[in-house]
Design a protein around this motif. Structure first.
Motif, mmCIF file in Angstrom:
data_model
loop_
_atom_site.group_PDB
_atom_site.id
_atom_site.type_symbol
_atom_site.label_atom_id
_atom_site.label_comp_id
_atom_site.label_asym_id
_atom_site.label_seq_id
_atom_site.Cartn_x
_atom_site.Cartn_y
_atom_site.Cartn_z
ATOM 1 N N ASP A 110 59.199 42.756 40.665
ATOM 2 C CA ASP A 110 60.163 41.987 41.456
ATOM 3 C C ASP A 110 59.469 41.090 42.474
ATOM 4 O OD1 ASP A 110 59.210 43.853 43.242
ATOM 5 O OD2 ASP A 110 61.159 44.736 43.717
ATOM 6 N N GLY A 111 58.138 41.066 42.435
ATOM 7 C CA GLY A 111 57.380 40.212 43.342
ATOM 8 C C GLY A 111 57.008 40.863 44.660
ATOM 9 N N GLU A 112 57.481 42.070 44.895
ATOM 10 C CA GLU A 112 57.177 42.758 46.150
ATOM 11 C C GLU A 112 55.832 43.489 46.053
ATOM 12 O OE1 GLU A 112 59.007 42.567 48.999
ATOM 13 O OE2 GLU A 112 60.183 41.085 47.854
ATOM 14 N N ILE A 113 55.154 43.609 47.188
ATOM 15 C CA ILE A 113 53.881 44.330 47.228
ATOM 16 C C ILE A 113 54.169 45.824 47.371
ATOM 17 C CG2 ILE A 113 51.765 44.721 48.556
ATOM 18 C CD1 ILE A 113 51.850 41.752 49.306
ATOM 19 N N ALA A 114 53.787 46.596 46.350
ATOM 20 C CA ALA A 114 54.040 48.038 46.369
ATOM 21 C C ALA A 114 52.910 48.808 47.034
ATOM 22 C CB ALA A 114 54.231 48.555 44.940
ATOM 23 N N GLY A 115 51.687 48.271 46.946
ATOM 24 C CA GLY A 115 50.550 48.970 47.519
ATOM 25 C C GLY A 115 49.407 48.028 47.808
ATOM 26 N N ARG A 116 48.564 48.437 48.749
ATOM 27 C CA ARG A 116 47.429 47.626 49.183
ATOM 28 C C ARG A 116 46.272 48.569 49.509
ATOM 29 N NH1 ARG A 116 45.161 46.639 54.073
ATOM 30 N NH2 ARG A 116 44.307 44.553 54.530
ATOM 31 N N TYR A 117 45.055 48.159 49.161
ATOM 32 C CA TYR A 117 43.890 48.994 49.451
ATOM 33 C C TYR A 117 42.694 48.112 49.801
ATOM 34 C CZ TYR A 117 39.664 51.736 48.603
ATOM 35 O OH TYR A 117 38.421 52.320 48.725
ATOM 36 N N VAL A 148 50.886 55.433 41.655
ATOM 37 C CA VAL A 148 49.625 54.751 41.357
ATOM 38 C C VAL A 148 48.707 54.792 42.571
ATOM 39 C CG1 VAL A 148 48.618 52.463 40.888
ATOM 40 C CG2 VAL A 148 50.613 53.242 39.591
ATOM 41 N N GLY A 149 47.407 54.816 42.319
ATOM 42 C CA GLY A 149 46.402 54.663 43.362
ATOM 43 C C GLY A 149 45.470 53.522 43.006
ATOM 44 N N LEU A 150 44.881 52.892 44.019
ATOM 45 C CA LEU A 150 43.942 51.789 43.828
ATOM 46 C C LEU A 150 42.566 52.173 44.360
ATOM 47 C CD1 LEU A 150 46.128 48.756 45.011
ATOM 48 C CD2 LEU A 150 45.355 49.168 42.667
ATOM 49 N N LEU A 151 41.533 51.883 43.598
ATOM 50 C CA LEU A 151 40.148 51.973 44.047
ATOM 51 C C LEU A 151 39.444 50.692 43.610
ATOM 52 C CD1 LEU A 151 39.313 55.687 43.131
ATOM 53 C CD2 LEU A 151 39.850 54.770 45.395
ATOM 54 N N ILE A 152 38.255 50.459 44.121
ATOM 55 C CA ILE A 152 37.541 49.219 43.809
ATOM 56 C C ILE A 152 36.085 49.523 43.492
ATOM 57 C CG2 ILE A 152 36.834 46.949 44.656
ATOM 58 C CD1 ILE A 152 39.255 47.044 46.579
ATOM 59 N N CYS A 153 35.661 49.142 42.312
ATOM 60 C CA CYS A 153 34.264 49.089 41.908
ATOM 61 C C CYS A 153 33.476 50.356 42.266
ATOM 62 C CB CYS A 153 33.612 47.844 42.501
ATOM 63 S SG CYS A 153 32.076 47.349 41.658
ATOM 64 N N TRP A 154 32.615 50.296 43.294
ATOM 65 C CA TRP A 154 31.706 51.391 43.616
ATOM 66 C C TRP A 154 32.445 52.656 44.030
ATOM 67 C CZ3 TRP A 154 27.533 53.315 42.191
ATOM 68 C CH2 TRP A 154 26.689 54.089 42.991
ATOM 69 N N ASP A 155 33.724 52.559 44.392
ATOM 70 C CA ASP A 155 34.535 53.757 44.637
ATOM 71 C C ASP A 155 34.526 54.675 43.422
ATOM 72 O OD1 ASP A 155 35.435 53.079 47.239
ATOM 73 O OD2 ASP A 155 37.066 51.873 46.424
ATOM 74 N N LEU A 156 34.310 54.089 42.254
ATOM 75 C CA LEU A 156 34.304 54.864 41.014
ATOM 76 C C LEU A 156 33.327 56.029 41.084
ATOM 77 C CD1 LEU A 156 35.309 54.890 37.986
ATOM 78 C CD2 LEU A 156 33.287 53.518 37.465
ATOM 79 N N ALA A 157 32.257 55.880 41.865
ATOM 80 C CA ALA A 157 31.217 56.909 41.927
ATOM 81 C C ALA A 157 31.590 58.068 42.838
ATOM 82 C CB ALA A 157 29.905 56.288 42.414
#
Length: 548
Positions: A110-117, A148-157
């Protein structure tokens, strides 16, 4: 039936410091994905700018981030598709300084921001340029695809980042990434030129299995004309327990639409049964029922067991005075367990074992800055089942015993066993943190503290008197007891709420006077103190006269 989500993995090759061109290319991929029925499109990290922080134009290319975020919101609403626009580097002013933040957004259909990290674990070359989210917690959020959760790149480790999201109910974890084959030292690359690909493929799948969740991993790709001959790692994929990698791509730019079957997560959950013991729950611990007082069943429950014998005829050729029954507990047993006992594996947070049950195993789970402890309660005489130690308590009986079995009966079946009869019941799980100890009965708090290896908070003198009088039978007296404990400086600091009273040489320097007085009085007693004083005075006088 669990839904099947179509996820578009957009492995884009970003052009350095050219947000307009990169957005136009991303928009083309997303429109194509929506036309093909995708529910979610995910782009890689740094997809608008690439990662060239030393380029003179890099910072300026990050200034218009609000404009592109709004364009993605409008696009999501127009196409009715959820979008994770990789990451967007934001140039913002903080006081007198300009800083760069690396942010991932989840934009709903719907165009709304559900989450931010904001990226927390920065790769070492990033630390000179970006600001980390530091100690902010990892938090999941609700979306049209589930939690849902968000992580970025090096967070994978970092396994703890995943655990924190899982403990907050995340079913899917999305990881936009900018990872190349040369993100390694020369020595590491010489050992294995494909080492980074090995790391990515292994880790993405491991995180899915460890947490019984779906991992959506989207990396930047190389120029299409170079195909696999590129330093970009690519390898975008969805990872699921049981099945492993789904839709894994190569290293070049492109898009792949993957069917993400959420029922696989249910199958995995049933198979591994992560849920109550490892605290992977669809809700937070705070939403679980609390059981902070010991539940004592009524007298009518004495000798009655909630058991399952596993077959219509008791195991081992046992004989019965009644028609043998099989199944789970009958309705009359509801008065014999805590009223909150509402599911197959009941869990209480915080909780104590009911009367007649005790903790037979325990485990701890670090969730960010919190350590949560879990204990498994079994009835007296039961132990953990060897093949399923996290969920079942088992025992064997060789004497007549009353059992509550079928849902259709309200009286006990009496079995006279000629040989061992294996019986079992579900464990009751109790959960607690150190901050819960004060809310629990003293004897329970002492037991939990022993499991945790911490010191129970000392109650006030009036509380001590109340506790001692309530535990001691009438007509008896309690001799004073003194516990002298050798603690590390850290333990003393934690229990005193201040810096350690022990100096670097081990001497007590600032031991609280009240504590010293209490120890002196408790160890020696008033009369003994007076005797010591008079003895010392006599020795001093004798020494003076002998000198004279």
């Amino acid at each position: 039936m669990a839904p099947v989500h179509k996820v578009a993995l957009v492995q884009l090759n970003p052009k350095a410091v050219d947000p307009a061109a990169n957005f136009a290319k991303a928009e083309g991929f997303i429109r194509d994905a929506a036309a093909k029925g995708a529910h979610l499109a995910v782009l890689p990290e740094y997809h608008l700018t690439s990662w060239v922080p030393d380029d003179p134009g890099f910072k300026a290319s990050c200034a218009d981030w609000k404009h592109y975020l709004a364009k993605y919101q409008n696009l999501a609403k127009e196409l009715s598709i959820c979008i994770v626009p990789g990451t967007i580097v934001e140039l913002v002013r903080e006081g007198e300084n300009e800083i760069l933040r690396n942010i991932a957004y989840f934009i709903s259909s719907d165009g709304e921001i559900a989450g931010r990290y904001q990226k927390k674990n920065l790769w070492h070359p990033e630390r000179r340029h970006l600001v980390s989210s530091a100690h902010e917690p990892h938090e999941a959020f609700d979306t049209p695809l589930g939690r849902v959760g968000l992580l970025i790149c090096w967070d994978l480790a970092f396994t703890e980042a995943f655990r924190e999201l899982i403990s907050d109910g995340a079913q899917l974890i999305i990881v936009p990434t900018f990872w190349t084959m040369k993100d390694v030292t020369d020595e590491g690359y010489a050992l294995n030129p494909d080492g980074e690909a090995l790391f990515l493929n292994s880790t993405v799948i491991s995180r899915a299995f460890e947490n019984t969740c779906g991992v959506i991993f989207v990396n930047a790709g190389g120029p299409p004309e170079k195909e696999e001959k590129t330093n970009y790692a690519g390898l975008s994929q969805v990872a699921l327990p049981h099945v492993g990698s789904v839709g894994r791509m190569g290293r070049a730019e492109g898009m792949n639409i993957v069917d993400l079957d959420m029922d696989i997560l249910r199958v995995a959950e049933d198979n591994y049964k992560q849920s109550p013991y490892n605290l992977k729950m669809s809700s937070t611990l705070a939403s679980l029922a609390a059981l902070t007082t010991v539940f004592t069943p009524p007298p009518s429950c004495a000798g009655r067991y909630a058991v399952f014998i596993g077959s219509p005829t008791p195991i081992g050729g046992a004989l019965s005075t009644n028609t043998p029954s099989s199944g789970w507990i009958d309705p009359s047993f509801s008065s014999c367990v805590p009223p909150e006992y509402t599911n197959t594996y009941p869990t209480f947070s915080p909780g104590v074992c009911p009367s007649g049950m005790s903790i037979i195993s325990s485990a701890s789970d670090v969730q960010g800055s919190r350590t949560v402890w879990t204990g498994a309660c079994c009835q007296s005489g039961f132990e953990t089942m060897e093949i399923d130690p996290r969920y079942i308590c088992t025992s064997s009986v060789t004497t007549p015993m009353g059992f509550l079995l079928d849902p259709n009966i309200s009286t006990t079946d009496i079995y006279t066993t000629m040989s061992n009869l294996q019986i079992e019941h579900d464990q009751l799980m109790v959960v607690w943190e150190e901050s819960d100890l004060a809310a629990l009965p003293t004897n329970v708090a002492v037991q939990y503290a022993s499991i945790m290896g911490v010191v129970v908070p000392t109650p006030s003198s009036s509380e001590e008197e109340d506790t001692n009088s309530s535990l001691q039978p009438a007509g008896t007296s309690v001799a004073p007891q003194v516990a002298i404990t050798t603690s590390s400086s850290e333990s003393l600091a934690g229990s005193q709420g201040a810096s350690s009273p022990r100096s670097a040489t081990g001497e007590l320097t600032d031991f609280p006077q009240a504590t010293a007085a209490k120890v002196s009085s408790a160890v020696f007693g008033k009369e003994t103190n007076q005797l010591v004083i008079w003895t010392c005075l006599a020795l001093i006088l004798k020494l003076m006269f002998s000198i004279g």
